[in-house]
Design an enzyme around this catalytic site. Sequence first.
Site, PDB file in Angstrom:
ATOM      1  N   GLY A 111       1.666   3.118   1.788  1.00 20.57           N
ATOM      2  CA  GLY A 111       3.008   3.433   2.699  1.00 20.57           C
ATOM      3  C   GLY A 111       4.048   2.198   2.881  1.00 20.57           C
ATOM      4  O   GLY A 111       5.509   2.932   2.874  1.00 20.57           O
ATOM      5  N   HIS A 112       4.464   1.299   1.852  1.00 18.84           N
ATOM      6  CA  HIS A 112       5.515   0.714   1.534  1.00 18.84           C
ATOM      7  C   HIS A 112       5.740   1.620   0.319  1.00 18.84           C
ATOM      8  O   HIS A 112       6.979   1.641   0.213  1.00 18.84           O
ATOM      9  CB  HIS A 112       4.878  -0.162   0.964  1.00 18.84           C
ATOM     10  CG  HIS A 112       4.510  -1.678   1.799  1.00 18.84           C
ATOM     11  ND1 HIS A 112       3.053  -2.134   2.289  1.00 18.84           N
ATOM     12  CD2 HIS A 112       4.920  -2.266   3.136  1.00 18.84           C
ATOM     13  CE1 HIS A 112       2.774  -2.701   2.923  1.00 18.84           C
ATOM     14  NE2 HIS A 112       4.212  -3.594   4.266  1.00 18.84           N
ATOM     15  N   ASP A 170       4.993   0.146  12.643  1.00 14.77           N
ATOM     16  CA  ASP A 170       5.850  -0.949  13.728  1.00 14.77           C
ATOM     17  C   ASP A 170       6.465  -0.819  14.814  1.00 14.77           C
ATOM     18  O   ASP A 170       7.543  -1.369  14.753  1.00 14.77           O
ATOM     19  CB  ASP A 170       5.903  -2.053  12.563  1.00 14.77           C
ATOM     20  CG  ASP A 170       4.664  -3.078  11.955  1.00 14.77           C
ATOM     21  OD1 ASP A 170       3.766  -3.516  12.335  1.00 14.77           O
ATOM     22  OD2 ASP A 170       4.649  -2.620  10.952  1.00 14.77           O
ATOM     23  N   HIS A 188       0.367  -1.324  -0.543  1.00 15.54           N
ATOM     24  CA  HIS A 188       0.141   0.004   0.014  1.00 15.54           C
ATOM     25  C   HIS A 188       1.027   1.356   0.022  1.00 15.54           C
ATOM     26  O   HIS A 188       2.229   0.880   0.017  1.00 15.54           O
ATOM     27  CB  HIS A 188      -0.884  -0.175   1.129  1.00 15.54           C
ATOM     28  CG  HIS A 188      -0.340  -0.432   2.028  1.00 15.54           C
ATOM     29  ND1 HIS A 188       0.463   0.510   3.147  1.00 15.54           N
ATOM     30  CD2 HIS A 188      -0.056  -1.248   3.173  1.00 15.54           C
ATOM     31  CE1 HIS A 188       1.254  -0.013   4.053  1.00 15.54           C
ATOM     32  NE2 HIS A 188       0.957  -1.083   4.332  1.00 15.54           N
TER      33      HIS A 188
HETATM   34  O1  PAF Z   1       7.000  -5.237   8.404  1.00 18.06           O
HETATM   35  C1  PAF Z   1       6.667  -6.382   7.670  1.00 18.06           C
HETATM   36  O2  PAF Z   1       5.477  -6.960   6.894  1.00 18.06           O
HETATM   37  C2  PAF Z   1       7.605  -8.034   7.757  1.00 18.06           C
HETATM   38  O3  PAF Z   1       7.555  -7.927   9.733  1.00 18.06           O
HETATM   39  C3  PAF Z   1       8.741  -7.697   7.907  1.00 18.06           C
HETATM   40  C4  PAF Z   1       9.699  -7.070   8.289  1.00 18.06           C
HETATM   41  C5  PAF Z   1       8.677  -7.629   6.059  1.00 18.06           C
HETATM   42  C6  PAF Z   1       9.281  -9.213   8.040  1.00 18.06           C
HETATM   43  O4  PAF Z   1       8.479 -10.190   7.506  1.00 18.06           O
END
Ligand code: PAF
Length: 278
Positions: free
Chosen positions: A36-37, A149, A34
Site C-alpha cells: 500500500g505504501h 485511513d 507494505h
Molecule cells: O498514516 C500514517 O501512517 C500516519 O498517521 C502518518 C500520516 C504518517 C502520521 O504519522
Amino acid sequence: MQVFKTRESIYNHLQDLKKQQKTIGFVPTMGALHEGHRTLLQKSYAENDITVCSIFVNPLQFNNTEDLDKYPRTIETDMAFIDSCCDILFYPDYSEIYPDTPNETFEFGNLETNLEGAFRPGHFYGVAVVVHRLFNIVNPDKAYFGLKDFQQLQIIKSLVEQKNHAIEIIPCEIIRESDGLAMSSRNKRLLDSERKLAPIIYQTLKQAADILKNKSVEESKMFVKNTFEKHKEFSLEYFEWVEPNSFEITNVQKPLTVGLIAIWLGKVRLIDNIIVTQ
Ligand code: PAF
C-alpha cells in the site's frame, strides 16, 4: 536513495532542489512498509521530480502505549523495499520532530469527535501536529495519503486549509490482499487463524453496501452487527455510514456515503471502509 536524519539538513537540501524548479512529492509513513505504501510512493515517483518518504513512529498519535510499543519497526527492510521508488528518506529521531512541547491548535469539528476521534481520543491531534510539522520541513508540492485511513485523509485536507499549506493532497485507493483484506502494518500482528478470518471484514462491508442500496441504513448496520456476533474472534467497535464532507453520521443514504468500520480481531484493531455512490 539519500537518507536524512535532521530537519535542518533535509530542509536545506530540498530548498536547493526547489530553487532548481524541481517538484516534490511526499509520502509520510510510520514505517513497517507494505505494498500500500509502495503504491503511494510509485504514484509520487511518476508524478514528481523528487519523491520524499518519511518514516517516523509518532508517539503523539498513539492513545494506547501497548499499541505504540508493539508497532513494528523494520527500518532496514523498509529501506530496501522502497529503494526503487523513493529519492529521499527522512528518518528523524524524536527530538528532531519534537524539540518543544506541541502547542498547535486546530478546529476539526465532527472529524475529531466522531468514530476514530471518539474511540481514539487525541489521535487526530497527534496526526495533525506531526503532519503539519513534516509539511513545514519538506514543503512538498503534492502529498499522498491512502483512502484506507479515510477520516485521517479528511483531517489532512482540513489541516492544509486551516494552515494554508500550498500542497495538493492526493487520495489513493485502498490496496487489498488478494482475499480482500485492506493492507495495514498491523496485519503482521494477526495470528494465522485470525488472518484466515480477516477477509470477512471487507466481504461484510460489500454486503452492507448492497443492503444500503436496496434497503436501509438500519438494516445494513444490523447485518454488520449480527455478522460479527457470530464470530467470537471479532469485537466490533463501530460501523457507521457518514456523509464524508460534514462527517455527520447519517441514517439515510446520501449521494455519497462512506461506511466506516473499526473492529478488533484478537488483539489487533483494524479499520476499513467502503464508498457508496447513489
Ligand atoms: O498514516 C500514517 O501512517 C500516519 O498517521 C502518518 C500520516 C504518517 C502520521 O504519522
